[in-house]
Write a protein that holds these residues in place. Sequence first.
Motif, short mmCIF file in Angstrom:
data_model
loop_
_atom_site.label_atom_id
_atom_site.label_comp_id
_atom_site.label_asym_id
_atom_site.label_seq_id
_atom_site.Cartn_x
_atom_site.Cartn_y
_atom_site.Cartn_z
N VAL A 100 5.76 4.57 2.42
CA VAL A 100 6.10 3.69 3.54
C VAL A 100 6.33 4.51 4.81
CG1 VAL A 100 7.81 2.08 4.44
CG2 VAL A 100 7.04 1.88 2.07
N ILE A 101 7.06 5.62 4.68
CA ILE A 101 7.31 6.48 5.84
C ILE A 101 5.99 7.02 6.39
CG2 ILE A 101 8.34 8.69 6.56
CD1 ILE A 101 10.63 8.05 4.54
N ALA A 102 5.08 7.38 5.49
CA ALA A 102 3.77 7.86 5.94
C ALA A 102 3.01 6.77 6.69
CB ALA A 102 2.96 8.36 4.74
N MET A 103 3.09 5.54 6.21
CA MET A 103 2.46 4.42 6.91
C MET A 103 3.03 4.29 8.32
SD MET A 103 2.50 1.41 4.00
CE MET A 103 1.91 1.71 2.34
N ALA A 104 4.35 4.32 8.41
CA ALA A 104 5.01 4.15 9.71
C ALA A 104 4.59 5.27 10.67
CB ALA A 104 6.52 4.14 9.53
N ARG A 105 4.47 6.48 10.16
CA ARG A 105 4.06 7.59 11.02
C ARG A 105 2.62 7.41 11.51
NH1 ARG A 105 7.02 12.19 7.36
NH2 ARG A 105 8.98 12.26 8.55
N ARG A 106 1.74 6.95 10.62
CA ARG A 106 0.36 6.72 11.02
C ARG A 106 0.27 5.65 12.10
NH1 ARG A 106 -0.69 7.35 5.44
NH2 ARG A 106 -0.68 5.10 5.07
N ILE A 107 1.06 4.60 11.93
CA ILE A 107 0.94 3.43 12.80
C ILE A 107 1.74 3.59 14.09
CG2 ILE A 107 1.46 0.96 12.96
CD1 ILE A 107 1.01 0.91 9.85
N CYS A 108 2.95 4.17 14.00
CA CYS A 108 3.88 4.19 15.13
C CYS A 108 4.24 5.59 15.62
CB CYS A 108 5.19 3.47 14.76
SG CYS A 108 4.97 1.87 13.95
N GLY A 109 3.65 6.60 15.02
CA GLY A 109 4.08 7.96 15.33
C GLY A 109 3.88 8.40 16.76
N ASP A 110 2.98 7.74 17.48
CA ASP A 110 2.73 8.14 18.87
C ASP A 110 3.49 7.29 19.89
OD1 ASP A 110 1.37 5.79 18.44
OD2 ASP A 110 -0.47 6.42 19.47
N TRP A 111 4.40 6.42 19.41
CA TRP A 111 5.17 5.60 20.35
C TRP A 111 6.11 6.49 21.17
CZ3 TRP A 111 7.25 0.65 17.43
CH2 TRP A 111 6.15 -0.16 17.07
N PRO A 112 6.17 6.30 22.46
CA PRO A 112 7.12 7.08 23.28
C PRO A 112 8.54 6.58 23.07
CG PRO A 112 5.97 5.49 24.65
CD PRO A 112 5.34 5.41 23.28
N SER A 113 9.48 7.52 22.91
CA SER A 113 10.88 7.16 22.70
C SER A 113 11.71 7.57 23.89
CB SER A 113 11.43 7.83 21.44
OG SER A 113 12.77 7.46 21.22
N ARG A 114 12.68 6.72 24.24
CA ARG A 114 13.58 7.02 25.35
C ARG A 114 15.02 7.05 24.83
NH1 ARG A 114 9.97 3.45 26.81
NH2 ARG A 114 11.35 1.65 26.68
N ALA A 115 15.22 7.89 23.80
CA ALA A 115 16.55 8.00 23.20
C ALA A 115 17.54 8.54 24.24
CB ALA A 115 16.49 8.93 21.99
N PRO A 116 18.84 8.24 24.13
CA PRO A 116 19.42 7.40 23.08
C PRO A 116 19.18 5.93 23.33
CG PRO A 116 21.10 8.03 24.65
CD PRO A 116 19.85 8.75 25.07
N ARG A 117 19.58 5.10 22.36
CA ARG A 117 19.38 3.66 22.48
C ARG A 117 20.16 3.12 23.66
NH1 ARG A 117 22.82 0.41 17.95
NH2 ARG A 117 22.03 -1.27 19.26
N PRO A 118 19.69 2.02 24.25
CA PRO A 118 20.40 1.43 25.40
C PRO A 118 21.83 1.04 25.01
CG PRO A 118 18.21 0.47 25.14
CD PRO A 118 18.46 1.29 23.91
N PRO A 119 22.77 1.16 25.93
CA PRO A 119 24.16 0.83 25.60
C PRO A 119 24.35 -0.67 25.40
CG PRO A 119 23.93 1.25 27.95
CD PRO A 119 22.61 1.60 27.33
N ARG A 120 25.37 -1.03 24.59
CA ARG A 120 25.72 -2.43 24.38
C ARG A 120 26.93 -2.77 25.21
NH1 ARG A 120 23.97 -4.69 18.59
NH2 ARG A 120 22.86 -6.04 20.03
N ALA A 121 27.14 -4.08 25.38
CA ALA A 121 28.34 -4.55 26.06
C ALA A 121 29.56 -4.12 25.25
CB ALA A 121 28.31 -6.07 26.20
N GLU A 122 30.66 -3.83 25.93
CA GLU A 122 31.89 -3.42 25.25
C GLU A 122 32.40 -4.55 24.36
OE1 GLU A 122 35.02 -4.64 28.80
OE2 GLU A 122 34.60 -2.52 28.39
N ALA A 123 33.31 -4.19 23.43
CA ALA A 123 33.85 -5.18 22.51
C ALA A 123 34.54 -6.31 23.28
CB ALA A 123 34.85 -4.51 21.57
N PRO A 124 34.38 -7.55 22.82
CA PRO A 124 34.97 -8.69 23.54
C PRO A 124 36.47 -8.81 23.33
CG PRO A 124 33.95 -9.45 21.52
CD PRO A 124 33.63 -7.99 21.62
N ARG A 125 37.12 -9.42 24.29
CA ARG A 125 38.52 -9.81 24.14
C ARG A 125 38.55 -11.31 23.88
NH1 ARG A 125 41.41 -6.59 29.23
NH2 ARG A 125 40.92 -4.47 28.50
#
Length: 356
Positions: free
Chosen positions: A167-192
């Motif tokens: 499965v990992i090999a499949m993902a690399r073949r299919i998505c391995g050239d996707w550009p990444s903009r790590a880290p992930r976008p921030p989330r809203a802070e915890a609600p009150r």
Amino acid sequence: IQTGARDETPDLAGVSHFVEHMCFKGTSKRTWQQITGEFDDMGSTYNAYTSRERTFYFGWVRIEDLERQIELIADMMRSIMPPDEYETEKKVILEEIAMSEDQIDSRIYELLHEKIYDGHSLRWPVLGTTETVGAMPRQRLYDYFQDRYQPANMILLVAGAVDPQAVIAMARRICGDWPSRAPRPPRAEAPRVKTGRASITTDRFSQQGVALAYPAPGAMGPDRETADVLAAILGGSNSRFFWQIVQTGVAPQVAAGRLDYCESGMMLAYGFCEPQRVEDLLEAMRVEIAKIQRDGVTDDEVSRVKNRTRTTLATESEAPYYRLMQLVGDVDVLGRPRTVTERLAEGNEILGPEEG
């Protein structure tokens, strides 16, 4: 994709759900007709949903079609958001919003969020509003899509009789050239969480719905499964609400359950009845809640929930589709999948060892 309504700004309320729709509408390789046709050619059981914290796309296929299914869904994640489909899909979503306003349970659900999470992005509907969706320009939607649909913010889950390395090999073949903009976008802070009393009047309904909300563990809380057991005893099948409220004729429908987000949760007791019986229903729910707070639960009640929980975990874990759904929250919230054995063991810690 780790994005949902809580990641939106007020003027873009509903954009996550809108993006989900548009991902089925065409890519640089496929038209929407080709997307749906390929799902059907594989005999795939496929769908998608958007919540306040995630957007999830899935397809259930034979093992022989796994790589083809992954490639198709991966291609959808590279949607071009076709301009000629944009206004058409906007009308579909506006119709969804109108339909949700005709459902009494939906109105109560959204009123609770609006008041309890006032001032936080969890407050608005996943669908958005007529105003925000109606005024949403395609470019704003496309910019949001580009920001959130990227490898640092996405997870591939596969359940079934599969070889993980394959499965990992499949993902690399299919998505391995996707550009990444790590880290992930921030989330809203915890609600009150806010408290108080609120109501809304809608003339189109003949029934009245009521709900009581209490603080409860969120998805990351250590007591989340204990709270689910309590909810089942109070308002699940063969519960106290069923015997003391439904079976005594106070109301035809009443239940309890836990609603959770990553850092926040609420326990809901809710029901529907004729308007003249509302005070009776509220009083009956409060009596049962006070009784369980004062006296606790019985061994027999815990045993029944324990057995149902074990049966559900075991039977669902034998089907790849349901096993996949078990894993969604684990990976998104806990950061790792739990095995069936782990899930049963955690249940034992809460519910006690199996008798006999």
